[in-house]
Enzyme design. Structure first.
Site, short mmCIF file in Angstrom:
data_model
loop_
_atom_site.label_atom_id
_atom_site.label_comp_id
_atom_site.label_asym_id
_atom_site.label_seq_id
_atom_site.Cartn_x
_atom_site.Cartn_y
_atom_site.Cartn_z
CB THR A 112 -57.25 1.36 -48.38
OG1 THR A 112 -56.91 2.24 -49.45
CG2 THR A 112 -57.13 2.10 -47.08
CB SER A 133 -58.66 -1.75 -56.39
OG SER A 133 -59.39 -0.59 -56.10
CB THR A 192 -62.81 1.51 -51.53
OG1 THR A 192 -61.89 2.60 -51.70
CG2 THR A 192 -62.75 0.98 -50.11
CG ASP A 193 -59.96 3.99 -55.28
OD1 ASP A 193 -60.83 4.50 -54.53
OD2 ASP A 193 -58.77 4.36 -55.28
C1 SIN Z 1 -57.56 0.87 -53.61
O1 SIN Z 1 -58.66 0.96 -54.17
O2 SIN Z 1 -56.83 -0.13 -53.72
C2 SIN Z 1 -57.04 2.01 -52.81
C3 SIN Z 1 -58.10 2.80 -52.18
C4 SIN Z 1 -58.92 2.05 -51.19
O3 SIN Z 1 -58.87 0.83 -51.03
O4 SIN Z 1 -59.71 2.74 -50.49
#
Ligand code: SIN
Length: 310
Positions: free
Chosen positions: A16, A62, A95-96
Site C-alpha cells: 500500500t 504482500s 502491511t499484510d
Molecule cells: C499489502 O499488504 O501489500 C497491501 C496492504 C497494505 O500494504 O496495507
C-alpha cells in the site's frame, strides 16, 4: 563504485505504501504496488540530502508474497549489508504479510546492521498518507549508530521482527509487539530505544538455497472442529502442521485426535495459540509440542526452516 559512508539501501517490494487510488478520499479501493521506489523516495523531501541507493526487488501486494520473492529479497539484503558504505537497509513492503517477511529475514540473516521494514496503511494518493513519514523514520533508524537486527518502523513505533504483528485491519497505527512491547519510538527524527535490538544466530542463506520450502499448513481449533481437514492434509502429503489452539494451546478433542494421528504418521505438529498475545506454556503431559512464544505465522515459518535444515 564505493557507496558514501552512511548510505542506506532502500529495497522496494510493493504494498500500500506504493499504492494508488482514483480519489484522495479512497483508503480501501486502491491498487497496491503501483509506484516505483524512486517515486516513494521523491515523496519525502527530507531524504533529499541523505545518501541512498535504491532497488526495486519486487512489485506486489504482500498478500501474494511467496518463497521466491523471499529468497531474492534475502539475497539482496545480504548483498547490500556486505557493502562497506551501507549503514543499513530499508525494505518497503505491504502491511499484510510484513510480520512474516520480518521474521524470516531475522532468522536467516540476524544482521549486525539495521534492516528496517517500512509500510503504510493508506495509499500514496490518500489525504492522510502515512507512507512518507514511515519511510523517513525507517531511514532514520537504518542510520542509527549501534542499531542492528530486523525491525519495522510504523506510526512512530519500532517493533522487533521477533515480535511484530499486524493487529488492526484499518487503523493507521495497526501494529503491535505483543507482550514484549515496542523496541523504540521515533520522535522528531530521533530514536528513543526502549529495549535491546533483535539478536540471534543467523541460519544463513544456505538454509534456503535449494528453494524447496516444505509444505506446512496452519489449522485452527474452534467450536465444532472436525478431524477431516487434517486427515486430508496428511493424505495429500503435508510435512508440518501448526495448530492455533484456544487459550494455552488447548484443542478440540476431535481435532487433537487427528493431529496426534498426523504426528504418529511422521508429520511435525506444533501448538500455538489463537489468542492475540501470550505463549503456549508447555506441560509434561503434552502430546503435541508447544511453539512457545511464536505466533501461528511465525511458528509456520520456523517449522519450515527447521524442516529444511534437517
Ligand atoms: C499489502 O499488504 O501489500 C497491501 C496492504 C497494505 O500494504 O496495507
Amino acid at each position: 563504485m564505493q557507496d558514501t559512508p552512511g548510505t542506506v539501501a532502500v529495497l522496494a517490494t510493493g504494498g500500500t505504501i506504493a499504492g494508488t487510488a482514483a480519489s484522495a478520499t479512497d483508503n480501501i479501493g486502491y491498487s497496491a504496488a503501483q509506484l516505483g521506489v524512486q517515486a516513494l523516495v521523491d515523496a519525502v523531501p527530507a531524504l533529499a540530502g541523505v545518501p541512498l541507493v535504491t532497488e526495486q526487488v519486487a512489485q506486489l501486494d504482500s498478500k501474494d508474497m511467496d518463497f521466491a520473492v523471499w529468497a531474492t529479497l534475502a539475497a539482496r539484503v545480504a548483498h547490500q549489508l556486505a557493502q562497506p558504505g551501507i549503514t543499513g537497509v530499508v525494505i518497503t513492503h505491504g502491511t499484510d504479510t510484513l510480520e512474516e517477511t520480518a521474521y524470516v529475514l531475522q532468522r536467516l540473516l540476524a544482521p549486525a546492521k539495521p534492516v528496517v521494514l517500512a509500510a503504510a496503511m493508506r495509499p500514496a494518493t490518500a489525504l492522510l498518507r502515512d507512507g512518507p513519514q514511515n519511510l523517513l523514520d525507517a531511514v532514520t533508524l537504518a542510520r542509527e549508530p549501534g542499531a542492528r537486527g530486523v525491525m519495522a518502523a510504523l506510526a512512530g513505533t519500532v517493533h522487533s521482527a521477533l515480535d511484530v504483528r499486524k493487529q488492526h485491519s484499518y487503523r493507521v497505527d495497526a501494529f503491535g509487539s505483543g507482550d514484549a512491547g515496542p523496541l523504540a519510538r521515533i520522535e522528531e527524527g530521533r530514536v528513543r530505544r526502549l529495549r535491546e535490538w533483535p539478536a540471534g544466530e543467523p541460519l544463513g542463506l544456505d538454509c534456503i538455497a535449494k528453494g524447496e520450502w516444505p509444505w506446512v499448513e496452519l489449522v485452527t481449533s474452534h467450536a465444532g472442529a472436525r478431524p477431516d481437514g487434517v486427515r486430508a492434509l496428511v493424505a495429500a502429503g503435508v510435512k508440518g502442521l501448526v495448530v492455533a489452539g484456544t487459550g494455552n494451546g488447548s484443542l478440540h478433542h476431535a481435532l487433537e485426535a487427528a493431529l496426534i494421528e498426523a504426528q504418529a504418521a511422521g508429520v511435525t505438529v506444533w501448538r500455538t495459540t489463537r489468542c492475540l498475545d501470550g505463549p503456549v506454556q508447555a506441560t509434561p503431559a503434552d502430546q503435541l509440542p508447544s511453539a512457545g512464544t511464536l505466533t501461528p505465522v511465525q511458528a509456520r515459518i520456523e517449522l519450515m526452516l527447521q524442516l529444511m535444515r534437517t
